[in-house]
Design a protein around this motif. Structure first.
Motif, PDB file in Angstrom:
ATOM      1  N   ASP A 189       0.841  -1.201   0.000  1.00 49.43           N
ATOM      2  CA  ASP A 189       0.000   0.000   0.000  1.00 49.43           C
ATOM      3  C   ASP A 189       0.872   1.246   0.000  1.00 49.43           C
ATOM      4  O   ASP A 189       0.642   2.182  -0.781  1.00 49.43           O
ATOM      5  CB  ASP A 189      -0.926  -0.026   1.224  1.00 49.43           C
ATOM      6  N   LEU A 190       1.869   1.263   0.845  1.00 45.39           N
ATOM      7  CA  LEU A 190       2.796   2.394   0.917  1.00 45.39           C
ATOM      8  C   LEU A 190       3.517   2.589  -0.415  1.00 45.39           C
ATOM      9  O   LEU A 190       3.646   3.710  -0.911  1.00 45.39           O
ATOM     10  CB  LEU A 190       3.804   2.152   2.049  1.00 45.39           C
ATOM     11  N   SER A 191       3.954   1.508  -1.014  1.00 48.02           N
ATOM     12  CA  SER A 191       4.643   1.567  -2.302  1.00 48.02           C
ATOM     13  C   SER A 191       3.754   2.180  -3.373  1.00 48.02           C
ATOM     14  O   SER A 191       4.186   3.050  -4.141  1.00 48.02           O
ATOM     15  CB  SER A 191       5.065   0.151  -2.713  1.00 48.02           C
ATOM     16  N   HIS A 192       2.500   1.754  -3.431  1.00 49.43           N
ATOM     17  CA  HIS A 192       1.574   2.290  -4.432  1.00 49.43           C
ATOM     18  C   HIS A 192       1.323   3.785  -4.210  1.00 49.43           C
ATOM     19  O   HIS A 192       1.258   4.554  -5.168  1.00 49.43           O
ATOM     20  CB  HIS A 192       0.260   1.510  -4.438  1.00 49.43           C
ATOM     21  N   GLN A 193       1.203   4.176  -2.955  1.00 46.93           N
ATOM     22  CA  GLN A 193       1.020   5.597  -2.655  1.00 46.93           C
ATOM     23  C   GLN A 193       2.227   6.418  -3.102  1.00 46.93           C
ATOM     24  O   GLN A 193       2.071   7.514  -3.651  1.00 46.93           O
ATOM     25  CB  GLN A 193       0.803   5.808  -1.158  1.00 46.93           C
ATOM     26  N   LEU A 194       3.419   5.891  -2.869  1.00 44.81           N
ATOM     27  CA  LEU A 194       4.644   6.598  -3.255  1.00 44.81           C
ATOM     28  C   LEU A 194       4.743   6.715  -4.773  1.00 44.81           C
ATOM     29  O   LEU A 194       5.128   7.767  -5.305  1.00 44.81           O
ATOM     30  CB  LEU A 194       5.866   5.881  -2.675  1.00 44.81           C
ATOM     31  N   ILE A 195       4.372   5.668  -5.490  1.00 44.31           N
ATOM     32  CA  ILE A 195       4.380   5.717  -6.958  1.00 44.31           C
ATOM     33  C   ILE A 195       3.389   6.772  -7.451  1.00 44.31           C
ATOM     34  O   ILE A 195       3.705   7.571  -8.338  1.00 44.31           O
ATOM     35  CB  ILE A 195       4.066   4.329  -7.558  1.00 44.31           C
ATOM     36  N   GLU A 196       2.187   6.795  -6.874  1.00 47.03           N
ATOM     37  CA  GLU A 196       1.184   7.780  -7.277  1.00 47.03           C
ATOM     38  C   GLU A 196       1.649   9.203  -6.981  1.00 47.03           C
ATOM     39  O   GLU A 196       1.459  10.112  -7.793  1.00 47.03           O
ATOM     40  CB  GLU A 196      -0.158   7.500  -6.582  1.00 47.03           C
ATOM     41  N   ALA A 197       2.264   9.415  -5.816  1.00 48.51           N
ATOM     42  CA  ALA A 197       2.767  10.740  -5.456  1.00 48.51           C
ATOM     43  C   ALA A 197       3.888  11.168  -6.404  1.00 48.51           C
ATOM     44  O   ALA A 197       3.955  12.329  -6.823  1.00 48.51           O
ATOM     45  CB  ALA A 197       3.263  10.749  -4.009  1.00 48.51           C
ATOM     46  N   THR A 198       4.746  10.224  -6.765  1.00 45.23           N
ATOM     47  CA  THR A 198       5.840  10.517  -7.695  1.00 45.23           C
ATOM     48  C   THR A 198       5.290  10.868  -9.069  1.00 45.23           C
ATOM     49  O   THR A 198       5.754  11.816  -9.717  1.00 45.23           O
ATOM     50  CB  THR A 198       6.793   9.309  -7.791  1.00 45.23           C
ATOM     51  N   ALA A 199       4.288  10.122  -9.512  1.00 40.84           N
ATOM     52  CA  ALA A 199       3.671  10.413 -10.807  1.00 40.84           C
ATOM     53  C   ALA A 199       3.072  11.815 -10.814  1.00 40.84           C
ATOM     54  O   ALA A 199       3.219  12.559 -11.792  1.00 40.84           O
ATOM     55  CB  ALA A 199       2.602   9.376 -11.125  1.00 40.84           C
ATOM     56  N   ALA A 200       2.412  12.188  -9.724  1.00 42.57           N
ATOM     57  CA  ALA A 200       1.834  13.533  -9.629  1.00 42.57           C
ATOM     58  C   ALA A 200       2.930  14.594  -9.655  1.00 42.57           C
ATOM     59  O   ALA A 200       2.784  15.632 -10.309  1.00 42.57           O
ATOM     60  CB  ALA A 200       0.994  13.657  -8.366  1.00 42.57           C
ATOM     61  N   ASP A 201       4.043  14.330  -8.957  1.00 40.19           N
ATOM     62  CA  ASP A 201       5.168  15.278  -8.955  1.00 40.19           C
ATOM     63  C   ASP A 201       5.744  15.446 -10.360  1.00 40.19           C
ATOM     64  O   ASP A 201       6.031  16.564 -10.792  1.00 40.19           O
ATOM     65  CB  ASP A 201       6.275  14.816  -8.006  1.00 40.19           C
ATOM     66  N   ILE A 202       5.902  14.346 -11.077  1.00 34.90           N
ATOM     67  CA  ILE A 202       6.439  14.402 -12.441  1.00 34.90           C
ATOM     68  C   ILE A 202       5.518  15.227 -13.331  1.00 34.90           C
ATOM     69  O   ILE A 202       5.960  16.099 -14.072  1.00 34.90           O
ATOM     70  CB  ILE A 202       6.643  12.981 -13.017  1.00 34.90           C
ATOM     71  N   GLU A 203       4.213  14.967 -13.225  1.00 41.51           N
ATOM     72  CA  GLU A 203       3.254  15.692 -14.058  1.00 41.51           C
ATOM     73  C   GLU A 203       3.227  17.180 -13.711  1.00 41.51           C
ATOM     74  O   GLU A 203       3.128  18.033 -14.595  1.00 41.51           O
ATOM     75  CB  GLU A 203       1.860  15.101 -13.925  1.00 41.51           C
ATOM     76  N   ASN A 204       3.356  17.515 -12.430  1.00 37.92           N
ATOM     77  CA  ASN A 204       3.390  18.922 -12.025  1.00 37.92           C
ATOM     78  C   ASN A 204       4.600  19.647 -12.600  1.00 37.92           C
ATOM     79  O   ASN A 204       4.512  20.815 -12.959  1.00 37.92           O
ATOM     80  CB  ASN A 204       3.380  19.053 -10.506  1.00 37.92           C
ATOM     81  N   VAL A 205       5.724  18.961 -12.688  1.00 37.28           N
ATOM     82  CA  VAL A 205       6.949  19.574 -13.194  1.00 37.28           C
ATOM     83  C   VAL A 205       6.961  19.624 -14.717  1.00 37.28           C
ATOM     84  O   VAL A 205       7.286  20.650 -15.317  1.00 37.28           O
ATOM     85  CB  VAL A 205       8.199  18.819 -12.672  1.00 37.28           C
ATOM     86  N   THR A 206       6.594  18.523 -15.355  1.00 32.29           N
ATOM     87  CA  THR A 206       6.721  18.428 -16.818  1.00 32.29           C
ATOM     88  C   THR A 206       5.457  18.829 -17.566  1.00 32.29           C
ATOM     89  O   THR A 206       5.511  19.068 -18.771  1.00 32.29           O
ATOM     90  CB  THR A 206       7.080  16.989 -17.236  1.00 32.29           C
ATOM     91  N   LYS A 207       4.325  18.851 -16.859  1.00 30.99           N
ATOM     92  CA  LYS A 207       3.007  19.106 -17.469  1.00 30.99           C
ATOM     93  C   LYS A 207       2.610  18.011 -18.459  1.00 30.99           C
ATOM     94  O   LYS A 207       1.754  18.196 -19.307  1.00 30.99           O
ATOM     95  CB  LYS A 207       2.955  20.474 -18.171  1.00 30.99           C
ATOM     96  N   ILE A 208       3.251  16.838 -18.345  1.00 31.17           N
ATOM     97  CA  ILE A 208       2.972  15.684 -19.206  1.00 31.17           C
ATOM     98  C   ILE A 208       2.664  14.491 -18.283  1.00 31.17           C
ATOM     99  O   ILE A 208       3.430  14.225 -17.358  1.00 31.17           O
ATOM    100  CB  ILE A 208       4.185  15.349 -20.095  1.00 31.17           C
ATOM    101  N   PRO A 209       1.570  13.779 -18.544  1.00 31.31           N
ATOM    102  CA  PRO A 209       1.289  12.596 -17.715  1.00 31.31           C
ATOM    103  C   PRO A 209       2.426  11.574 -17.830  1.00 31.31           C
ATOM    104  O   PRO A 209       2.839  11.241 -18.944  1.00 31.31           O
ATOM    105  CB  PRO A 209      -0.010  12.040 -18.301  1.00 31.31           C
ATOM    106  N   PRO A 210       2.933  11.077 -16.699  1.00 33.44           N
ATOM    107  CA  PRO A 210       4.026  10.119 -16.757  1.00 33.44           C
ATOM    108  C   PRO A 210       3.540   8.711 -17.092  1.00 33.44           C
ATOM    109  O   PRO A 210       2.377   8.381 -16.911  1.00 33.44           O
ATOM    110  CB  PRO A 210       4.589  10.150 -15.338  1.00 33.44           C
ATOM    111  N   HIS A 211       4.450   7.914 -17.590  1.00 31.87           N
ATOM    112  CA  HIS A 211       4.193   6.502 -17.866  1.00 31.87           C
ATOM    113  C   HIS A 211       5.185   5.712 -17.020  1.00 31.87           C
ATOM    114  O   HIS A 211       6.280   5.375 -17.473  1.00 31.87           O
ATOM    115  CB  HIS A 211       4.382   6.184 -19.358  1.00 31.87           C
ATOM    116  N   LEU A 212       4.806   5.453 -15.775  1.00 37.41           N
ATOM    117  CA  LEU A 212       5.678   4.749 -14.853  1.00 37.41           C
ATOM    118  C   LEU A 212       5.460   3.252 -14.968  1.00 37.41           C
ATOM    119  O   LEU A 212       4.323   2.774 -14.919  1.00 37.41           O
ATOM    120  CB  LEU A 212       5.429   5.198 -13.419  1.00 37.41           C
ATOM    121  N   GLU A 213       6.524   2.514 -15.118  1.00 40.86           N
ATOM    122  CA  GLU A 213       6.456   1.052 -15.154  1.00 40.86           C
ATOM    123  C   GLU A 213       6.423   0.566 -13.710  1.00 40.86           C
ATOM    124  O   GLU A 213       7.177   1.018 -12.887  1.00 40.86           O
ATOM    125  CB  GLU A 213       7.687   0.472 -15.864  1.00 40.86           C
ATOM    126  N   VAL A 214       5.533  -0.375 -13.431  1.00 41.00           N
ATOM    127  CA  VAL A 214       5.434  -0.927 -12.079  1.00 41.00           C
ATOM    128  C   VAL A 214       5.869  -2.358 -12.095  1.00 41.00           C
ATOM    129  O   VAL A 214       5.647  -3.100 -12.971  1.00 41.00           O
ATOM    130  CB  VAL A 214       3.985  -0.801 -11.554  1.00 41.00           C
TER     131      VAL A 214
END
Length: 89
Positions: free
Chosen positions: A64-89
């Motif tokens: 659960d913690l891992s999934h939350q961290l991935i989601e938070a990281t994806a949001a951070d990437i999108e906030n910086v780049t303005k492009i939705p990220p494609h994170l491999e899990v």
């Protein structure tokens, strides 16, 4: 030489409403605290081995913690780049 960074995870295990509950808290330098929760319960047909319930609840809390961290990281990437990220899990 780069300064070392440190993150730590604290895990608490208890019994809650007939289930084993684990709470994993992530603490990091400058990182907001995150909490993952995992539950496990004994199947009535299984042997009662409390350590197995603990391990399963902890694994689920960390997942659960891992999934939350991935989601938070994806949001951070999108906030910086303005492009939705494609994170491999």
């Amino acid at each position: 030489m780069k300064a070392e960074k440190g993150w730590s995870v604290s895990i608490a295990i208890d019994e809650h409403e007939g289930r084993t509950r684990a709470k994993a808290q992530l603490f990091g330098d400058g990182h907001p605290e995150m909490v993952g929760v995992g539950l496990a319960r004994l199947n009535p047909t299984d042997l009662d081995v409390p350590a197995i319930g603990d391990e399963l609840a902890v694994a689920r809390a960390l997942a659960d913690l891992s999934h939350q961290l991935i989601e938070a990281t994806a949001a951070d990437i999108e906030n910086v780049t303005k492009i939705p990220p494609h994170l491999e899990v």
